[in-house]
Design a protein around this motif. Structure first.
Motif, PDB file in Angstrom:
ATOM      1  N   TYR A 188      41.629  50.536  83.671  1.00 13.28           N
ATOM      2  CA  TYR A 188      40.466  50.620  82.790  1.00 13.28           C
ATOM      3  C   TYR A 188      39.136  50.899  83.497  1.00 13.28           C
ATOM      4  O   TYR A 188      38.226  51.433  82.883  1.00 13.28           O
ATOM      5  N   ASN A 189      39.038  50.539  84.768  1.00 17.88           N
ATOM      6  CA  ASN A 189      37.717  50.647  85.400  1.00 17.88           C
ATOM      7  C   ASN A 189      37.852  50.704  86.919  1.00 17.88           C
ATOM      8  O   ASN A 189      37.304  49.877  87.634  1.00 17.88           O
ATOM      9  N   ASP A 197      42.277  54.883  87.154  1.00 16.04           N
ATOM     10  CA  ASP A 197      42.518  55.514  88.443  1.00 16.04           C
ATOM     11  C   ASP A 197      43.188  56.870  88.200  1.00 16.04           C
ATOM     12  O   ASP A 197      44.258  56.957  87.600  1.00 16.04           O
ATOM     13  N   GLN A 198      42.567  57.924  88.674  1.00 14.20           N
ATOM     14  CA  GLN A 198      43.064  59.276  88.433  1.00 14.20           C
ATOM     15  C   GLN A 198      44.368  59.575  89.168  1.00 14.20           C
ATOM     16  O   GLN A 198      45.038  60.571  88.871  1.00 14.20           O
ATOM     17  N   THR A 199      44.734  58.722  90.131  1.00 13.48           N
ATOM     18  CA  THR A 199      45.985  58.955  90.855  1.00 13.48           C
ATOM     19  C   THR A 199      47.197  58.436  90.092  1.00 13.48           C
ATOM     20  O   THR A 199      48.336  58.713  90.474  1.00 13.48           O
ATOM     21  N   GLY A 243      52.954  59.228  91.772  1.00 19.67           N
ATOM     22  CA  GLY A 243      51.796  58.590  91.157  1.00 19.67           C
ATOM     23  C   GLY A 243      52.151  57.319  90.405  1.00 19.67           C
ATOM     24  O   GLY A 243      51.432  56.912  89.489  1.00 19.67           O
ATOM     25  N   ARG A 244      53.244  56.685  90.801  1.00 27.51           N
ATOM     26  CA  ARG A 244      53.699  55.480  90.119  1.00 27.51           C
ATOM     27  C   ARG A 244      53.732  54.269  91.047  1.00 27.51           C
ATOM     28  O   ARG A 244      54.560  53.365  90.871  1.00 27.51           O
ATOM     29  N   GLU A 251      49.402  52.913  96.320  1.00 24.31           N
ATOM     30  CA  GLU A 251      49.139  54.336  96.140  1.00 24.31           C
ATOM     31  C   GLU A 251      48.298  54.936  97.258  1.00 24.31           C
ATOM     32  O   GLU A 251      48.463  56.113  97.615  1.00 24.31           O
ATOM     33  N   VAL A 252      47.378  54.133  97.845  1.00 29.08           N
ATOM     34  CA  VAL A 252      46.523  54.691  98.897  1.00 29.08           C
ATOM     35  C   VAL A 252      47.294  55.018 100.167  1.00 29.08           C
ATOM     36  O   VAL A 252      46.787  55.746 101.030  1.00 29.08           O
TER      37      VAL A 252
END
Length: 307
Positions: A188-189, A197-199, A243-244, A251-252
Motif C-alpha cells: 500500500y505504501n 512496490d512496483q517490483t 516478482g513474487r 526481492e532486493v
C-alpha cells in the motif's frame, strides 16, 4: 530468519520437552529435510549433556591446543544417543505442527547471528546457551524485513558473512510464513507515496491484499514461498525472479543492483544442488560466529530461561 511469525508458546514447550531431565514434516517431509532440521536442533536449540567425558576437556581443545571450539563429535562420549533421542520427538513435533521446521531454522539464525527437506552436512556441535540473550539485541542485530540490499550486505559483513552467504541463507525462506505487519507497506505504501512496490508481480500483489487489508489484519500470515511453503527446495529463488518474493529483503536480492546478489539468485534458481551445497557451507559458517564454548555460556535446564 525463515519464519516471520513469532515462535509460539506451544513451540517453546516442545523445545523444552526435547531436553532430558537435567539438561526441539511437512505434508511429506523428506528424510533429507528432517536431517536439515535435526542438525539445527542439536547445534543450537538444545544442549543434551555436558561434554565432560570428551578427551581433552579441562584445558585442551578436542583436537589438541588450548582453546575450545565446535566439532561434530561433541556428544560422542557424553551423550552418544543424542541423535536417537532427538529424532523421534522432532518427527512427532513437525508432524503435529509443520511450521515448527521453519521456526527452528529461524531460531538457529537468531542464536548465531545475534549472539555472535533440504541439504545435509556434518555440523560442528558444542555451542552453549547465552546468559545474556535479549529481545533488544535481537532487534538491533537482525536485518529488518524491509531492509535495502545495502543494509543486508552491511549487516552480514559485520558478522563475517559475505554476499554468497547472504543469498544462500536467505534461501531458508523456502519454508515458513510471515505476518502481514512485516510486508504490508509493500502492498500500500512502499515509498511513502501510497503506491505498492512496483517490483511485486500484479497477481501476487492482489492475492496478498486479500490476505492483508490496508487496515487491520497485521497478524494474518502468508507463506514466504507461496509455491512450496512446506518443502525445502530452490523455489524461493524462482519466485524472486518472477516478482513474487514476499519481503522487501527477499526481492532486493534480485532488484537491488548492488554486488553479485542478482547473479546468485539466478544461479540458485537454476541449480538446486548448487543452492543446497552453499546453504550447508553458509550454515556452518554462521554457526561459527563467536560461539560460546567451554566454560563460557551454559547448558540450560529449561531452554526458555537462564539457569
Amino acid at each position: 530468519m525463515s519464519d516471520g511469525a513469532p515462535i509460539s508458546q506451544s513451540q517453546r514447550d516442545i523445545f523444552s520437552s526435547l531436553i532430558p531431565s537435567s539438561e526441539v514434516r511437512s505434508m511429506a517431509f523428506s528424510k533429507l529435510s528432517l536431517s536439515l532440521i535435526l542438525t539445527i536442533v542439536i547445534s543450537s536449540t538444545i544442549s543434551l549433556a555436558h561434554p565432560g567425558g570428551f578427551p581433552g576437556w579441562g584445558g585442551q581443545g578436542p583436537f589438541g591446543g588450548g582453546s575450545f571450539g565446535l566439532f561434530p563429535e561433541y556428544y560422542q562420549f557424553s551423550c552418544p544417543q543424542a541423535n536417537d533421542i532427538v529424532m523421534p520427538v522432532l518427527e512427532k513435533a513437525i508432524a503435529k505442527e509443520p511450521r515448527m521446521a521453519a521456526s527452528l531454522l529461524r531460531l538457529h539464525f537468531h542464536d548465531c547471528f545475534v549472539q555472535s527437506g533440504g541439504p545435509n552436512w556434518e555440523l560442528p556441535l558444542g555451542r552453549k546457551d547465552s546468559k545474556t540473550a535479549n529481545l533488544a539485541l535481537s532487534n538491533t542485530n537482525i536485518p529488518a524485513p524491509n531492509s535495502t540490499i545495502l543494509n543486508l550486505i552491511t549487516s552480514f559483513k559485520r558478522q563475517g558473512l559475505d554476499e554468497v552467504d547472504l543469498v544462500a541463507l536467505s534461501g531458508g525462506h523456502t519454508i515458513g510464513v510471515a505476518r502481514c505487519t512485516t510486508f504490508k507497506q509493500r502492498l500500500y505504501n512502499q515509498n511513502g507515496n501510497n503506491q505498492p512496490d512496483q517490483t511485486l508481480e500484479k497477481a501476487y500483489l492482489f492475492g496478498l491484499k486479500s490476505v492483508c487489508p490496508r487496515s487491520g489484519g497485521d497478524n494474518n500470515i502468508s507463506p514466504l514461498d507461496i509455491a512450496s511453503p512446506a518443502r525445502f527446495d530452490n523455489t524461493y529463488f524462482k519466485l524472486i525472479l518472477w516478482g513474487r518474493g514476499l519481503l522487501t529483503s527477499d526481492e532486493v536480492l534480485f532488484t537491488g543492483n548492488i554486488g553479485k546478489t542478482m547473479e546468485l539468485v539466478k544461479a540458485y534458481a537454476k541449480d538446486e544442488g548448487l543452492f543446497f551445497q552453499q546453504f550447508a557451507t553458509s550454515m556452518v559458517k554462521m554457526g561459527n560466529i563467536n560461539p560460546l564454548t567451554g566454560f563460557n555460556g551454559e547448558v540450560r535446564k529449561n531452554c526458555r530461561h537462564v539457569n
